[in-house]
Design a protein around this motif. Structure first.
Motif, PDB file in Angstrom:
ATOM      1  N   GLU A  62       0.834  -1.191   0.000  1.00  0.00           N
ATOM      2  CA  GLU A  62       0.000   0.000   0.000  1.00  0.00           C
ATOM      3  C   GLU A  62       0.881   1.258   0.000  1.00  0.00           C
ATOM      4  OE1 GLU A  62      -0.495  -2.661   1.794  1.00  0.00           O
ATOM      5  OE2 GLU A  62      -2.444  -3.363   1.042  1.00  0.00           O
ATOM      6  N   MET A 122     -14.021  -0.257  -3.187  1.00  0.00           N
ATOM      7  CA  MET A 122     -13.247  -1.434  -3.556  1.00  0.00           C
ATOM      8  C   MET A 122     -11.831  -1.038  -3.991  1.00  0.00           C
ATOM      9  SD  MET A 122     -13.522  -3.990  -6.787  1.00  0.00           S
ATOM     10  CE  MET A 122     -12.428  -2.812  -7.624  1.00  0.00           C
ATOM     11  N   THR A 123     -11.748   0.039  -4.771  1.00  0.00           N
ATOM     12  CA  THR A 123     -10.432   0.517  -5.212  1.00  0.00           C
ATOM     13  C   THR A 123      -9.621   1.030  -4.033  1.00  0.00           C
ATOM     14  OG1 THR A 123     -11.481   1.242  -7.268  1.00  0.00           O
ATOM     15  CG2 THR A 123      -9.246   2.008  -6.866  1.00  0.00           C
ATOM     16  N   ASP A 125      -9.694   0.058  -1.029  1.00  0.00           N
ATOM     17  CA  ASP A 125      -9.226  -1.120  -0.331  1.00  0.00           C
ATOM     18  C   ASP A 125      -8.034  -1.742  -1.065  1.00  0.00           C
ATOM     19  OD1 ASP A 125      -9.487  -3.056   1.726  1.00  0.00           O
ATOM     20  OD2 ASP A 125     -10.443  -4.425   0.318  1.00  0.00           O
ATOM     21  N   LEU A 126      -8.179  -1.871  -2.381  1.00  0.00           N
ATOM     22  CA  LEU A 126      -7.177  -2.526  -3.217  1.00  0.00           C
ATOM     23  C   LEU A 126      -5.863  -1.740  -3.220  1.00  0.00           C
ATOM     24  CD1 LEU A 126      -7.670  -5.132  -4.780  1.00  0.00           C
ATOM     25  CD2 LEU A 126      -8.105  -3.778  -6.810  1.00  0.00           C
TER      26      LEU A 126
ATOM     27  N   ASP B  17      -6.731  -3.958 -16.486  1.00  0.00           N
ATOM     28  CA  ASP B  17      -7.492  -3.180 -15.511  1.00  0.00           C
ATOM     29  C   ASP B  17      -8.830  -2.676 -16.074  1.00  0.00           C
ATOM     30  OD1 ASP B  17      -5.804  -1.709 -17.139  1.00  0.00           O
ATOM     31  OD2 ASP B  17      -5.355  -0.179 -15.666  1.00  0.00           O
ATOM     32  N   ILE B  91      -0.359  -5.527  -8.931  1.00  0.00           N
ATOM     33  CA  ILE B  91      -1.830  -5.514  -8.891  1.00  0.00           C
ATOM     34  C   ILE B  91      -2.359  -6.903  -8.549  1.00  0.00           C
ATOM     35  CG2 ILE B  91      -3.884  -5.412 -10.386  1.00  0.00           C
ATOM     36  CD1 ILE B  91      -3.204  -2.694  -9.681  1.00  0.00           C
ATOM     37  N   VAL B  94      -1.677  -7.692  -4.889  1.00  0.00           N
ATOM     38  CA  VAL B  94      -2.542  -6.938  -3.991  1.00  0.00           C
ATOM     39  C   VAL B  94      -3.989  -7.460  -4.068  1.00  0.00           C
ATOM     40  CG1 VAL B  94      -3.616  -4.879  -5.003  1.00  0.00           C
ATOM     41  CG2 VAL B  94      -2.115  -4.639  -3.039  1.00  0.00           C
ATOM     42  N   MET B  95      -4.376  -7.909  -5.279  1.00  0.00           N
ATOM     43  CA  MET B  95      -5.714  -8.479  -5.435  1.00  0.00           C
ATOM     44  C   MET B  95      -5.853  -9.788  -4.660  1.00  0.00           C
ATOM     45  SD  MET B  95      -6.543  -7.687  -9.421  1.00  0.00           S
ATOM     46  CE  MET B  95      -7.668  -9.094  -9.532  1.00  0.00           C
ATOM     47  N   HIS B  98      -6.201  -9.134  -0.977  1.00  0.00           N
ATOM     48  CA  HIS B  98      -7.514  -8.620  -0.569  1.00  0.00           C
ATOM     49  C   HIS B  98      -8.652  -9.537  -1.012  1.00  0.00           C
ATOM     50  CE1 HIS B  98      -6.287  -4.681   0.975  1.00  0.00           C
ATOM     51  NE2 HIS B  98      -5.321  -4.760   0.092  1.00  0.00           N
ATOM     52  N   ALA B 100      -9.613 -10.237  -3.881  1.00  0.00           N
ATOM     53  CA  ALA B 100     -10.362  -9.728  -5.029  1.00  0.00           C
ATOM     54  C   ALA B 100     -10.288 -10.769  -6.141  1.00  0.00           C
ATOM     55  CB  ALA B 100      -9.774  -8.410  -5.504  1.00  0.00           C
ATOM     56  N   SER B 102      -9.744 -12.394  -9.771  1.00  0.00           N
ATOM     57  CA  SER B 102      -8.915 -12.153 -10.945  1.00  0.00           C
ATOM     58  C   SER B 102      -9.820 -12.002 -12.170  1.00  0.00           C
ATOM     59  CB  SER B 102      -7.980 -13.328 -11.166  1.00  0.00           C
ATOM     60  OG  SER B 102      -8.736 -14.465 -11.531  1.00  0.00           O
TER      61      SER B 102
END
Lengths: 159, 159, 159
Positions: A62, A122-123, A125-126, B17, B91, B94-95, B98, B100, B102
């Motif tokens: 982060e 969401m962003t 957080d990401l 993205d 990215i 980090v995804m 969290h 998130a 894919s």
């Protein structure tokens, strides 16, 4: 039945010029009494960052993102790579000469006109961005809230 | 008179993205019972490529395009050049951290939610991509079919 | 009550492939009897430039911009940097082989089909582009006129 027109813009891009276009359309629509929302997601979130360095507790990733991404609207680059370097300065020079508003002024104007500025949670957080790092008086929401607005929108744009 | 809301997204971009943003909105809209279509055109078509190397007969140019373009959603790059190299790994890291989803998982979820995934036949022809190289259970159509959907759409986006 | 469907496209991008997508959708919509407008703003204005060098009086900055930006649709680059150099030639080669229309032909066709091509006057002012440098038979307007069109649009896209 309400006759208020609605404009909902997704600002995905972190480019200075694209953010300008988004805010020019938003301010125009607000002047026409549209109910206007800008939903800032992905790189577009950078437009809402405060330009000072806010001290918050973060993990390594982060912190890295925080450093790599532009801190606030004024630091964003242009969408055209071959203009980079010279580009942003030239554009800002030419804008000043023509009395065009800068991106930070356009954002301020949008807030004065009650354009709803939303940060995508969401962003946040990401990318590890926290509320303290973003402008005051903005809203926080996810894709569900965006869709609730957009499905009744007259003008929906993805920028 | 049908009350079903419609969301129609043109996915032009071949960036990881941007495709994520398209699929997150599409999955959200499907969860809200919208009828959702993603029309994949130009570089957006790469999101529908299978990740293995499918043997099909092609001319020289078509082979070149096939090699130069990413084979499937997981191989696509980011929209920001200065994030390239380090960017996609960061990215994805980090995804994962969290939890998130894919891009390939988002596409799978869209298919499970009956989001209509359409491959633009004009682009397939132009870039020499054949049905065997694309995901199963997708539709094939041109700009006319897109417009037929879009003109009744509540949310139309070009990504 | 009029039943004519309206398609309004903001062409912000100066990329050959994105402008192609905009004009393919516009021509398709015009063929379906939509009332179609393309509002050319920022780099999208370059699609409307004449390809010859028009002599007009300009300041230093405006001359620089005039030289740095592509003169007309045929000179525009692709949106993907790693295709640059080889990319535009390959695409044009493959388009010729498949009898696909070039961007200049698509623009001509749009004019024949009465698609309203609008040049954003704010951008013209900013980049120092003058009417003499742009195609004949186009309209000139600002964001207010765009919004007036867009708020009744069936298909609104930002490209």
């Amino acid at each position: 039945m309400s006759e208020t027109k609605k404009t909902i813009i997704v600002l995905f891009s972190g480019d200075y010029d694209k953010a300008m276009a988004a805010y020019i359309i938003a301010n125009g629509a607000a002047a026409y009494d549209h109910e206007v929302t800008i939903f800032h997601t992905f790189w577009g979130l950078n437009a809402l960052r405060k330009d000072e360095n806010i001290q918050v507790k973060k993990g390594f990733m982060e912190k890295m993102f925080g450093k790599m991404m532009p801190r606030g609207a004024d630091k964003m680059g242009l969408s055209k790579m071959h203009f980079a370097g010279m580009g942003p300065k030239m554009i800002k020079g030419v804008m000043k000469k023509h009395n065009a508003m800068s991106l930070p002024s356009l954002i301020e104007m949008a807030q004065e006109q009650d354009v709803k500025l939303v940060a995508c949670t969401m962003t946040m957080d990401l990318l590890g961005l926290q509320k303290e790092e973003l402008l005051d008086n903005i809203d926080y929401a996810g894709v569900a809230a965006y869709l609730g607005d957009a499905e009744d929108g007259n003008v929906n744009l993805f920028i």
